[in-house]
Design a protein around this motif. Structure first.
Motif, PDB file in Angstrom:
ATOM      1  N   ILE A 158       2.242  -4.490 -23.464  1.00  0.00           N
ATOM      2  CA  ILE A 158       2.394  -3.131 -22.927  1.00  0.00           C
ATOM      3  C   ILE A 158       2.304  -3.180 -21.405  1.00  0.00           C
ATOM      4  CG2 ILE A 158       1.448  -0.804 -22.930  1.00  0.00           C
ATOM      5  CD1 ILE A 158       0.118  -1.512 -25.621  1.00  0.00           C
ATOM      6  N   PRO A 159       3.343  -2.724 -20.693  1.00  0.00           N
ATOM      7  CA  PRO A 159       3.280  -2.698 -19.223  1.00  0.00           C
ATOM      8  C   PRO A 159       2.127  -1.834 -18.728  1.00  0.00           C
ATOM      9  CG  PRO A 159       5.521  -2.304 -19.998  1.00  0.00           C
ATOM     10  CD  PRO A 159       4.630  -2.224 -21.197  1.00  0.00           C
ATOM     11  N   THR A 160       1.482  -2.293 -17.639  1.00  0.00           N
ATOM     12  CA  THR A 160       0.382  -1.543 -17.026  1.00  0.00           C
ATOM     13  C   THR A 160       0.762  -1.207 -15.590  1.00  0.00           C
ATOM     14  OG1 THR A 160      -1.205  -2.802 -18.364  1.00  0.00           O
ATOM     15  CG2 THR A 160      -2.084  -1.534 -16.522  1.00  0.00           C
ATOM     16  N   PRO A 161       1.319  -0.018 -15.337  1.00  0.00           N
ATOM     17  CA  PRO A 161       1.689   0.344 -13.961  1.00  0.00           C
ATOM     18  C   PRO A 161       0.453   0.439 -13.068  1.00  0.00           C
ATOM     19  CG  PRO A 161       2.696   1.828 -15.584  1.00  0.00           C
ATOM     20  CD  PRO A 161       1.641   1.049 -16.304  1.00  0.00           C
ATOM     21  N   THR A 162       0.552  -0.127 -11.876  1.00  0.00           N
ATOM     22  CA  THR A 162      -0.525  -0.027 -10.888  1.00  0.00           C
ATOM     23  C   THR A 162       0.084   0.284  -9.530  1.00  0.00           C
ATOM     24  OG1 THR A 162      -0.485  -2.368 -10.234  1.00  0.00           O
ATOM     25  CG2 THR A 162      -1.827  -1.800 -12.142  1.00  0.00           C
ATOM     26  N   GLU A 308       8.509   1.672   4.358  1.00  0.00           N
ATOM     27  CA  GLU A 308       9.248   0.527   4.878  1.00  0.00           C
ATOM     28  C   GLU A 308       8.338  -0.504   5.549  1.00  0.00           C
ATOM     29  OE1 GLU A 308       9.866   3.644   5.470  1.00  0.00           O
ATOM     30  OE2 GLU A 308      11.853   4.052   4.603  1.00  0.00           O
ATOM     31  N   HIS A 309       7.122  -0.097   5.908  1.00  0.00           N
ATOM     32  CA  HIS A 309       6.190  -1.010   6.567  1.00  0.00           C
ATOM     33  C   HIS A 309       5.317  -1.692   5.521  1.00  0.00           C
ATOM     34  CE1 HIS A 309       3.052  -2.467   9.295  1.00  0.00           C
ATOM     35  NE2 HIS A 309       3.926  -2.276  10.277  1.00  0.00           N
ATOM     36  N   PRO A 310       5.015  -2.991   5.688  1.00  0.00           N
ATOM     37  CA  PRO A 310       4.256  -3.717   4.657  1.00  0.00           C
ATOM     38  C   PRO A 310       2.767  -3.392   4.599  1.00  0.00           C
ATOM     39  CG  PRO A 310       4.686  -5.160   6.528  1.00  0.00           C
ATOM     40  CD  PRO A 310       5.453  -3.886   6.777  1.00  0.00           C
ATOM     41  N   CYS A 311       2.274  -2.582   5.529  1.00  0.00           N
ATOM     42  CA  CYS A 311       0.831  -2.314   5.579  1.00  0.00           C
ATOM     43  C   CYS A 311       0.298  -1.789   4.252  1.00  0.00           C
ATOM     44  CB  CYS A 311       0.539  -1.325   6.707  1.00  0.00           C
ATOM     45  SG  CYS A 311      -1.212  -1.172   7.112  1.00  0.00           S
ATOM     46  N   HIS A 312       1.038  -0.892   3.619  1.00  0.00           N
ATOM     47  CA  HIS A 312       0.565  -0.290   2.369  1.00  0.00           C
ATOM     48  C   HIS A 312       0.525  -1.314   1.241  1.00  0.00           C
ATOM     49  CE1 HIS A 312       4.469   0.125   0.149  1.00  0.00           C
ATOM     50  NE2 HIS A 312       4.943  -0.034   1.366  1.00  0.00           N
ATOM     51  N   LEU A 313       1.392  -2.338   1.313  1.00  0.00           N
ATOM     52  CA  LEU A 313       1.384  -3.368   0.277  1.00  0.00           C
ATOM     53  C   LEU A 313       0.080  -4.158   0.299  1.00  0.00           C
ATOM     54  CD1 LEU A 313       5.045  -4.733   0.615  1.00  0.00           C
ATOM     55  CD2 LEU A 313       4.160  -3.103  -1.065  1.00  0.00           C
ATOM     56  N   PHE A 314      -0.416  -4.453   1.501  1.00  0.00           N
ATOM     57  CA  PHE A 314      -1.694  -5.150   1.627  1.00  0.00           C
ATOM     58  C   PHE A 314      -2.830  -4.287   1.098  1.00  0.00           C
ATOM     59  CE2 PHE A 314       0.773  -7.513   4.816  1.00  0.00           C
ATOM     60  CZ  PHE A 314       0.357  -8.813   4.580  1.00  0.00           C
ATOM     61  N   LEU A 315      -2.801  -2.993   1.435  1.00  0.00           N
ATOM     62  CA  LEU A 315      -3.862  -2.095   0.997  1.00  0.00           C
ATOM     63  C   LEU A 315      -3.911  -2.000  -0.524  1.00  0.00           C
ATOM     64  CD1 LEU A 315      -6.079   0.009   1.491  1.00  0.00           C
ATOM     65  CD2 LEU A 315      -4.272   1.734   1.757  1.00  0.00           C
ATOM     66  N   LYS A 316      -2.764  -1.857  -1.149  1.00  0.00           N
ATOM     67  CA  LYS A 316      -2.724  -1.719  -2.610  1.00  0.00           C
ATOM     68  C   LYS A 316      -3.159  -3.011  -3.301  1.00  0.00           C
ATOM     69  CE  LYS A 316       0.940   1.750  -2.293  1.00  0.00           C
ATOM     70  NZ  LYS A 316       2.394   2.009  -2.390  1.00  0.00           N
ATOM     71  N   ARG A 317      -2.777  -4.146  -2.740  1.00  0.00           N
ATOM     72  CA  ARG A 317      -3.220  -5.427  -3.309  1.00  0.00           C
ATOM     73  C   ARG A 317      -4.737  -5.565  -3.158  1.00  0.00           C
ATOM     74  NH1 ARG A 317      -0.038 -10.252  -4.183  1.00  0.00           N
ATOM     75  NH2 ARG A 317      -1.308 -12.144  -4.329  1.00  0.00           N
TER      76      ARG A 317
END
Length: 345
Positions: A158-162, A308-317
């Motif tokens: 079952i996929p788990t969206p995060t 478009e900026h990668p900053c949010h990707l680091f925060l979510k990880r």
């Protein structure tokens, strides 16, 4: 750091830089297989580099810097446990994994029980379960560690969206899976010790991932402050922002020091002492990463909020790392209890 480990780190950093931040899962995974990165910590007699846990930590740190989307962490855990097992098919399993046939495992504590030789429960946060040939699971009470093929009856993925867009996670529900039809890697005391070893390795890996991501994000933030101009001066010239960045760097160095000390002390990864050190390193590094990511997003200003900026990707990880393996609050309680008791191996 040994010369060999420095060269390994530099090589991995170049590869991840060329791939770009959060490159697609299939692209990163193909590079991992082509370059033999799953061999880093395996012993030489199994074709590995025998770089140990320190070599593995370097790889996880560099993959964290690049926001790797590939299931390197669960694959490395599977490779280590298989290499430590006495399973008849051990060599064949390692060969297939190293050639790219993914064996994954849960990245969070899961509730899996064994009753009447049947396995039931839910494996949580299983990365790339939809791509895996087999799933390695350990029962909660420590009776056994087994490899389960996802295509069989009784297995539901079952996929788990995060929020974290850099890792595809799934829940794997197991219903009356017959133990005799699975590949058993360990049972009894051996299973308990290998499970403890796997959880320690998982925590060390998440610590390194957090430190790598924190360093990369802080470098992006400092670069932004140096190029962004306000009142005819770069933001990096404002003393308050200088001090704030210095404090962030200090927090990263503290987490690095704790991880380095924990790795140095963890001579026996299946021991209670190593387990405590691993939990402490994970708790420190992941909480540091999430706090730093929030500060860096603020330091970026409005652009840090842009998709478009990668900053949010680091925060979510970073926020997901807090919850993987074990909750930091629960870890802090467990660490406190262990420190209050006499040390035992």
């Amino acid at each position: 750091m040994m010369v060999e480990l420095e060269e390994l780190q530099q090589s991995a950093r170049r590869v991840m830089h060329d791939l770009g931040l959060a490159a697609t899962e299939d692209v990163v995974w193909s590079q991992i297989i082509e370059l033999g990165w799953l061999l880093v910590s395996l012993p030489e007699n199994m074709g590995g580099l025998e770089a140990g846990i320190k070599g593995a930590a370097i790889m996880h740190s560099e993959l964290g810097r690049g926001l790797s989307t590939a299931p390197y962490l669960p694959a490395m855990l599977a490779a280590d446990i298989i290499s430590q097992s006495q399973a008849d098919a051990r060599d064949q399993l390692l060969e297939s994994l190293i050639s790219g046939e993914l064996i994954t495992t849960p990245l969070a504590d899961s509730d899996i029980t064994l009753s009447d030789n049947r396995i039931t429960g839910t494996a949580i946060a299983v990365q790339a379960a939809d791509q895996a040939r087999q799933i390695l699971v350990a029962t909660s009470a420590g009776e056994c560690i087994v490899l389960i093929e996802p295509a069989q009856t009784g297995v539901e993925i079952i996929p788990t969206p995060t929020w974290d867009q850099t890792r595809n996670l799934f829940e794997v529900q197991l219903t009356d899976i017959e133990l005799s039809k699975q590949i058993v890697l360990a049972e009894g005391l051996s299973a308990v010790e290998l499970t403890r070893r796997m959880y320690s390795l998982r925590d060390f890996a998440l610590s390194a991932d957090a430190i790598g991501g924190a360093n990369a994000l802080l470098e992006l933030t400092v670069e932004h402050l140096q190029s962004r101009v306000q009142f005819k001066r770069p933001l990096a010239m404002f003393q308050a922002l200088k001090h704030r960045c210095a404090n962030l760097k200090t927090s990263v160095l503290a987490a690095e020091a704790m991880l380095s000390a924990a790795l140095a002390d963890a001579t026996a990864l299946d021991s209670n002492t190593a387990r405590t050190h691993a939990m402490a390193a994970k708790c420190c590094a992941t909480s540091m990463f999430s706090s730093l990511a929030e500060d860096c997003l603020q330091l970026h200003g409005g652009i840090g909020m842009a998709d478009e900026h990668p900053c949010h990707l680091f925060l979510k990880r970073a926020l997901l790392n807090n919850h993987l393996s074990g909750e930091n609050n629960a870890y802090a309680t467990a660490i406190g209890r262990s420190l209050a008791q006499p040390c035992r191996p």
